[in-house]
Design a protein around this motif. Structure first.
Motif: not given
Length: 560
Positions: A126, A142, A203
């Motif tokens: 991330l 997300v 993600l």
């Protein structure tokens, strides 16, 4: 030089024959993995031309096709006059060491149960994705996914089957995003991770339209809602998904993950089995809930909560058949706080145990007082939370309260919701059996909202059922609701259960319910919830009793 002198040990490692005694450089490089030849030759040239020591780990391919990892080290060799004359060094098989290192690295970054990336790997991915998004100015998203009521799976089927379900959930998540047409258009594949427990994250990078995140979330909910086979049973689960997008919902990885988590809880509050986008206003909501929790703790400590009572009537509204105890809270700053606001917070924070014990004790003391005043022996009903049963000690709490207050157990009724029976049957039923054996009555509240069968109630320790107000409110206008409610009353009576209808507000509703044979009615048509003193005046007038008993000590209405 184009020839190499290679030891027998190194020949064996790379699969070269013992003869001829001298090999060419091409012979050796033929054993090196094609993708690693350039790395090795570049390092060799730097060593020969610049004197830079050679230290390279590279793959070699054996004649049978297997691969090994060779650590080659060399330095520039010089003749007696100090002139460079070639390279000399060693080769060592480090395959096993690399495998161990890879395994350690894999364990550090992956969930051992599902094989998905873990929290550490997700955060690194991330953070890297956010850095790339900052450079490219292309949004990312997300998704934070949490299974709904997963604890029931472990409680019902055991943790082994629960782990198996988590593995199948992980497989479905991976397959669904790979098969998605939307994901196929994305530049990078989505990173799916298990953060722990029943929490998963997805993600998605290079997302041109944040609306595409909703499509992926909807797809995930659909594939998870299909039945799972678990222990010979078909099990249907749902999930709640929170969505946060960069840059609107967070400027860094930590903020995005936190806000996606908050959005997920918002999805649970909206009924579960749905997805919600994060909104900045949710931070304000979270702060408001924190303030309310702090005030509730303080109110319980200072004895600021009260118990109000709403009567249940029989015989056309003439006789009080019972009263239901209801917690009430008026804060000095917030004013009257709705039970729909503070009861859920009490359950989430564990304060429901203290709150429930207070309401139970206050209700038993007040019921004793009413007997002293000469009011009829109608039972007082107290609602119990599933959290109280899960925490344990409900039977002991009730027995201790009855003993301390001196109340006849037959004058106490405990109300539990239908969903509690369906979801936590074992722990709830065991406690109710013990309490009914001591004379305490049991009522099923909100009946009709949990979709259990009436026949199922025959096997449970239940004395009465309360028809949920959602069925009652439309019986005067809708024939289907009227028919359904009439059937519930009829079947409840056939099972020899006392039937109570709550939420009665209109005379037409009263006439219908009484015509169907409903035993007791409760609602604003007869009386709203009242403080104890007001209830005593209202009840004594109906019973034709003059109140002459001295008032209770100051503050007796409030939590101790």
């Amino acid at each position: 030089s184009g020839t190499l002198e290679v030891s027998d040990e190194l020949r064996a490692i790379v699969g070269l024959p013992r003869l001829p005694a001298e090999l060419t450089l091409a012979d050796f490089l033929a054993r090196v993995h094609p993708d690693d030849v350039g790395i090795l030759t570049s390092a060799a040239e730097a060593c020969r031309n610049e004197g830079t020591p050679l230290h390279v780990d590279h793959r070699v391919v054996l004649p049978d096709g297997t691969e090994r990892i060779l650590q080659t080290q060399a330095q520039l060799a010089r003749d007696a006059d100090g002139r460079p004359c070639g390279l000399e060094g060693t080769g060592q098989d480090v395959t096993d060491r690399h495998r161990v290192e890879d395994q350690i690295r894999w364990l550090a970054y992956h969930d051992s149960l599902t094989g998905l990336g873990n929290r550490l790997l997700f955060r690194e991915r991330l953070d890297f994705a956010v850095a790339e998004a900052v450079r490219s100015q292309v949004p990312l998203g997300v998704l934070f996914l949490d299974l709904d009521h997963f604890k029931r799976i472990n409680d019902t089927f055991g943790h082994t089957q629960g782990d198996r379900l988590l593995q199948e959930v992980a497989d479905r998540l991976v397959r669904s995003v790979r098969e998605s047409d939307l994901v196929a258009r994305l530049e990078n594949p989505p990173a799916i991770s298990r953060l722990g427990g029943d929490e998963f994250t997805v993600l998605l990078t290079n997302v041109a339209d944040p609306g595409d995140l909703a499509k992926v979330a909807r797809r995930l909910l659909e594939v998870l809602h299909r039945p799972f086979s678990l222990g010979g049973h078909e099990v249907v689960i749902t999930a709640s998904v929170g969505i946060a997008a960069w840059p609107s919902d967070g400027s860094d990885g930590e903020g995005l993950l936190r806000n996606a988590d908050a959005a997920m809880y918002h999805a649970k509050e909206r009924g579960r089995n749905n997805f919600q986008f994060y909104a900045a206003s949710m931070n304000a909501v979270a702060l408001e809930r924190l303030i309310l929790e702090t005030k509730l703790r303080s109110a319980l400590e200072r004895g600021e909560l009260e118990v109000h009572y709403q009567p249940k009537l029989a015989h056309g509204g003439e006789r009080v058949a019972g009263v239901e105890a209801l917690a009430r809270w008026r804060d000095a700053e917030l004013g009257q706080v709705s039970p729909t606001d503070f009861i859920p917070i009490a359950e989430e924070t564990g304060l429901i145990g203290e709150l429930g014990a207070f309401v139970l004790r206050r209700s038993c003391l007040d019921r004793m007082r009413w007997s002293e005043l000469g009011l009829p022996p109608a039972p007082v009903s107290v609602n119990l939370s599933v959290q109280q049963f899960r925490a344990g000690g409900v039977v002991e709490l009730v027995e201790r309260t009855l003993a301390e207050t001196g109340l006849d157990p037959r004058l106490l009724e405990l109300e539990i919701t239908e969903s509690m029976l369906l979801r936590d049957e074992k722990v709830v039923v065991a406690a109710l059996v013990a309490l009914r054996g001591r004379g305490v009555q049991v009522a099923v509240d909100d009946f009709g909202t949990g979709y259990s069968s009436l026949a199922y109630l025959r096997t449970l320790p239940v004395d009465s059922l309360k028809i949920d107000r959602s069925f009652v409110q439309d019986i005067g206008e809708r024939d289907d609701e009227a028919a359904l409610t009439a059937a519930i009353v009829s079947m409840g009576r056939a099972l020899r259960l006392r039937v109570v209808a709550e939420g009665v507000e209109l005379e037409a509703q009263r006439l219908l319910l009484e015509g169907w044979g409903c035993d007791e009615l409760q609602g604003y048509l007869f009386a709203r919830p009242m403080p104890r003193a007001e209830l005593e005046r209202w009840w004594s007038e109906r019973a034709g009793i003059s109140l002459s008993a001295p008032p209770s000590p100051r503050g007796a209405d409030r939590a101790p």
